[in-house]
Design a protein around this motif. Structure first.
Motif, short mmCIF file in Angstrom:
data_model
loop_
_atom_site.label_atom_id
_atom_site.label_comp_id
_atom_site.label_asym_id
_atom_site.label_seq_id
_atom_site.Cartn_x
_atom_site.Cartn_y
_atom_site.Cartn_z
N VAL A 120 -9.88 -2.02 5.35
CA VAL A 120 -9.10 -3.23 5.64
C VAL A 120 -7.71 -3.22 5.00
O VAL A 120 -6.98 -4.20 5.08
CB VAL A 120 -9.86 -4.51 5.21
CG1 VAL A 120 -11.17 -4.64 5.96
CG2 VAL A 120 -10.11 -4.53 3.70
N LEU A 121 -7.34 -2.10 4.39
CA LEU A 121 -5.99 -1.96 3.85
C LEU A 121 -5.28 -0.82 4.56
O LEU A 121 -5.91 0.19 4.92
CB LEU A 121 -6.02 -1.65 2.35
CG LEU A 121 -6.52 -2.75 1.41
CD1 LEU A 121 -6.52 -2.24 -0.03
CD2 LEU A 121 -5.65 -3.99 1.52
N THR A 122 -3.98 -0.95 4.77
CA THR A 122 -3.23 0.16 5.37
C THR A 122 -3.20 1.30 4.36
O THR A 122 -3.36 1.10 3.14
CB THR A 122 -1.79 -0.25 5.70
OG1 THR A 122 -1.10 -0.52 4.46
CG2 THR A 122 -1.75 -1.47 6.60
N VAL A 123 -2.95 2.53 4.87
CA VAL A 123 -2.93 3.66 3.94
C VAL A 123 -1.77 3.50 2.95
O VAL A 123 -1.89 3.89 1.79
CB VAL A 123 -2.87 5.02 4.68
CG1 VAL A 123 -4.08 5.22 5.57
CG2 VAL A 123 -1.61 5.17 5.47
N GLY A 124 -0.67 2.92 3.42
CA GLY A 124 0.46 2.70 2.52
C GLY A 124 0.08 1.79 1.36
O GLY A 124 0.41 2.06 0.20
N GLU A 125 -0.65 0.71 1.66
CA GLU A 125 -1.07 -0.21 0.60
C GLU A 125 -1.99 0.49 -0.40
O GLU A 125 -1.90 0.27 -1.61
CB GLU A 125 -1.80 -1.42 1.21
CG GLU A 125 -0.86 -2.39 1.92
CD GLU A 125 -1.62 -3.41 2.79
OE1 GLU A 125 -1.06 -4.48 3.02
OE2 GLU A 125 -2.75 -3.11 3.24
N GLN A 126 -2.87 1.35 0.14
CA GLN A 126 -3.84 2.01 -0.74
C GLN A 126 -3.16 3.01 -1.67
O GLN A 126 -3.51 3.12 -2.84
CB GLN A 126 -4.91 2.70 0.11
CG GLN A 126 -5.74 1.68 0.85
CD GLN A 126 -6.89 2.29 1.63
OE1 GLN A 126 -7.75 2.94 1.08
NE2 GLN A 126 -6.90 2.06 2.93
N ILE A 127 -2.19 3.75 -1.15
CA ILE A 127 -1.50 4.72 -2.01
C ILE A 127 -0.62 3.98 -3.02
O ILE A 127 -0.60 4.31 -4.21
CB ILE A 127 -0.66 5.71 -1.16
CG1 ILE A 127 -1.57 6.47 -0.19
CG2 ILE A 127 0.08 6.69 -2.05
CD1 ILE A 127 -0.82 7.32 0.83
N ARG A 145 7.38 5.45 -3.00
CA ARG A 145 6.64 6.61 -3.57
C ARG A 145 5.47 6.98 -2.65
O ARG A 145 5.16 8.17 -2.48
CB ARG A 145 6.13 6.22 -4.97
CG ARG A 145 5.48 7.34 -5.74
CD ARG A 145 6.47 8.40 -6.15
NE ARG A 145 5.79 9.64 -6.59
CZ ARG A 145 5.42 10.61 -5.78
NH1 ARG A 145 5.66 10.56 -4.49
NH2 ARG A 145 4.80 11.68 -6.25
N ALA A 146 4.84 5.98 -2.05
CA ALA A 146 3.74 6.26 -1.11
C ALA A 146 4.27 7.03 0.10
O ALA A 146 3.62 7.95 0.60
CB ALA A 146 3.08 4.95 -0.67
N LEU A 162 2.44 4.75 7.27
CA LEU A 162 2.25 3.89 6.09
C LEU A 162 1.55 2.58 6.46
O LEU A 162 0.77 2.03 5.69
CB LEU A 162 3.61 3.52 5.51
CG LEU A 162 4.25 4.37 4.42
CD1 LEU A 162 5.57 3.74 4.02
CD2 LEU A 162 3.35 4.52 3.21
N ASP A 163 1.86 2.06 7.65
CA ASP A 163 1.34 0.75 8.04
C ASP A 163 0.12 0.85 8.95
O ASP A 163 -0.27 -0.13 9.58
CB ASP A 163 2.46 -0.04 8.73
CG ASP A 163 3.61 -0.29 7.76
OD1 ASP A 163 3.32 -0.66 6.60
OD2 ASP A 163 4.78 -0.07 8.13
N HIS A 167 -8.87 3.87 10.30
CA HIS A 167 -9.56 4.13 11.57
C HIS A 167 -8.58 4.54 12.68
O HIS A 167 -9.01 5.04 13.72
CB HIS A 167 -10.36 2.89 12.01
CG HIS A 167 -9.51 1.79 12.53
ND1 HIS A 167 -9.04 0.78 11.70
CD2 HIS A 167 -9.02 1.52 13.77
CE1 HIS A 167 -8.30 -0.05 12.42
NE2 HIS A 167 -8.27 0.38 13.67
N GLN A 168 -7.30 4.38 12.46
CA GLN A 168 -6.31 4.76 13.48
C GLN A 168 -5.93 6.25 13.36
O GLN A 168 -5.09 6.72 14.11
CB GLN A 168 -5.06 3.89 13.35
CG GLN A 168 -5.31 2.42 13.67
CD GLN A 168 -4.07 1.58 13.39
OE1 GLN A 168 -3.76 1.27 12.25
NE2 GLN A 168 -3.36 1.22 14.46
N MET A 169 -6.53 6.93 12.41
CA MET A 169 -6.14 8.32 12.15
C MET A 169 -7.28 9.28 12.44
O MET A 169 -8.45 8.91 12.38
CB MET A 169 -5.73 8.47 10.68
CG MET A 169 -4.55 7.62 10.32
SD MET A 169 -4.11 7.89 8.60
CE MET A 169 -2.47 7.21 8.61
N SER A 170 -6.92 10.55 12.70
CA SER A 170 -7.93 11.60 12.91
C SER A 170 -8.52 11.98 11.55
O SER A 170 -7.99 11.62 10.49
CB SER A 170 -7.27 12.82 13.53
OG SER A 170 -6.36 13.37 12.60
N GLY A 171 -9.61 12.78 11.58
CA GLY A 171 -10.27 13.21 10.34
C GLY A 171 -9.32 14.02 9.46
O GLY A 171 -9.27 13.82 8.24
#
Ligand code: SF4
Length: 342
Positions: A120-127, A145-146, A162-163, A167-171
């Motif tokens: 439930v968080l974007t990858v940018g938020e997580q990094i 930095r992210a 980043l946004d 689930h929108q990304m491949s493995g």
């Protein structure tokens, strides 16, 4: 915490007799048994063995991330020496200090990114969260930095990614995000637990090349957990082979592949498809892949003798009665009753 010493003298991570025991109502089951190894600055140590041999549990014990829904006891030492020469025992650190260290100076990449990334968080938020926590940067600097971290792991259209949500990304893309998260605070030790197992071969090669490049660029130490001996041959300098929760052989990678000293290591190498192919080409006929007969023992029913005894073609009467002593200059050597040939 000990007084600073010359950082280059000590291993970055020195694990001595690590034992992790699952505590149950009806008894205690040691699942990691007296594991010892040294990991030096800028070097790669591979921890190899079949599933269930205790590799991941060793890593989780070092990171203090053992499953909370069970009861554990850890003993031994895991001495981490940072670049300034300060040594701390990871197993003894108060929780708050361990949280400061984890994700900052020591990081881990997990096998299956989808179970580790927050959906439930974007990858940018997580990094950025890790950057804000460990490096104390503000929101905008952390986002910047992210972005750099995503670019460092060669994610195309990094600013746009980043946004996005996991689930929108491949493995392969998610695994790169995991690496970016682990690397963003420039850890001195990175533990990579089967980081490419879930990926297809092409992506696997890209991720491994990326990790090698990042290691060269940053000088971090890498503890690489895998069951893939082909990956070990290309990426590690030293290898610790685990079986039934303990290290049964520890050697330089070239020595291990040229002269495996423990019957279990010999069995693992004989299972390699490449070896069978080489032999079959040499002998001009197809050769069946070998396996190691039998199964790893149940950890709650280990006997007094060698844990590999039931599967070992070199077994002798004493093997089932007495655990083999370590032969060699620890941590290098093997645990076996067979006489070591020079
Ligand atoms: Fe095989 Fe005995 Fe050595 Fe164990 S101690 S690996 S059973 S020879």
């Amino acid at each position: 915490m000990s007084a600073p010493v010359a950082a280059s003298v000590l291993p970055r991570l020195q694990v001595c007799g690590l034992t992790t025991t699952l505590v149950q109502r009806d008894g205690q089951v040691p699942l990691v048994r007296g594991v010892s190894f040294d990991l030096h600055a800028g070097r790669t140590l591979a921890l190899v063995g079949e599933s269930g041999s205790g590799k991941s549990l060793t890593a989780l014990s070092l990171m203090r991330l053992l499953a909370r829904n069970a009861s554990w006891q850890c003993s031994g030492q895991a001495l981490f020496t940072d670049a300034a020469g300060q040594t701390r025992d990871l197993l003894q650190l108060p929780d708050g200090e361990m949280r400061q260290l984890r994700g900052h100076q020591i990081a881990m990449i997990f096998q299956e990114p989808m179970t580790c990334l927050n959906p439930v968080l974007t990858v940018g938020e997580q990094i950025a969260e890790s950057v804000r926590l460990h490096l104390g940067l503000g929101k905008s600097a952390a986002r910047q930095r992210a972005l750099q971290a995503l670019e460092q792991v060669e994610i195309p259209a990094a600013r746009q990614r980043l946004d996005e949500y996991p689930h929108q990304m491949s493995g392969g893309m998610r695994q790169r995000v995991m690496i970016a998260m682990a690397m963003v605070c420039e850890p001195q030790v990175l533990i990579a637990d089967e980081p490419t197992t879930a990926l297809d071969v092409t992506i696997q090669a890209q991720i491994l090349a990326l990790m090698s490049r990042l290691q060269r660029d940053t000088g971090m130490s890498l503890l690489f957990i895998t069951h893939n001996l082909g990956v070990v041959a290309h990426h590690a300098e030293r290898v610790a082979v685990m079986y039934a929760g303990e290290v049964v052989e520890h050697a330089d990678v070239h020595a291990l592949f040229a002269h495996p000293a423990h019957p279990y290591t010999q069995g693992l190498l004989a299972c390699l498809p490449g070896r069978a192919r080489q032999l079959s080409l040499k002998e001009g006929r197809r050769m069946a892949l070998q396996d190691i007969p039998g199964q790893a023992p149940a950890m709650n029913r280990l006997g007094a003798g060698c844990s590999f005894a039931e599967r070992c073609a070199s077994r002798m009467p004493q093997c089932s009665l007495q655990a083999p002593a370590w032969q060699g200059d620890a941590p290098q050597g093997r645990a076996c009753h067979l006489e070591l040939r020079s």
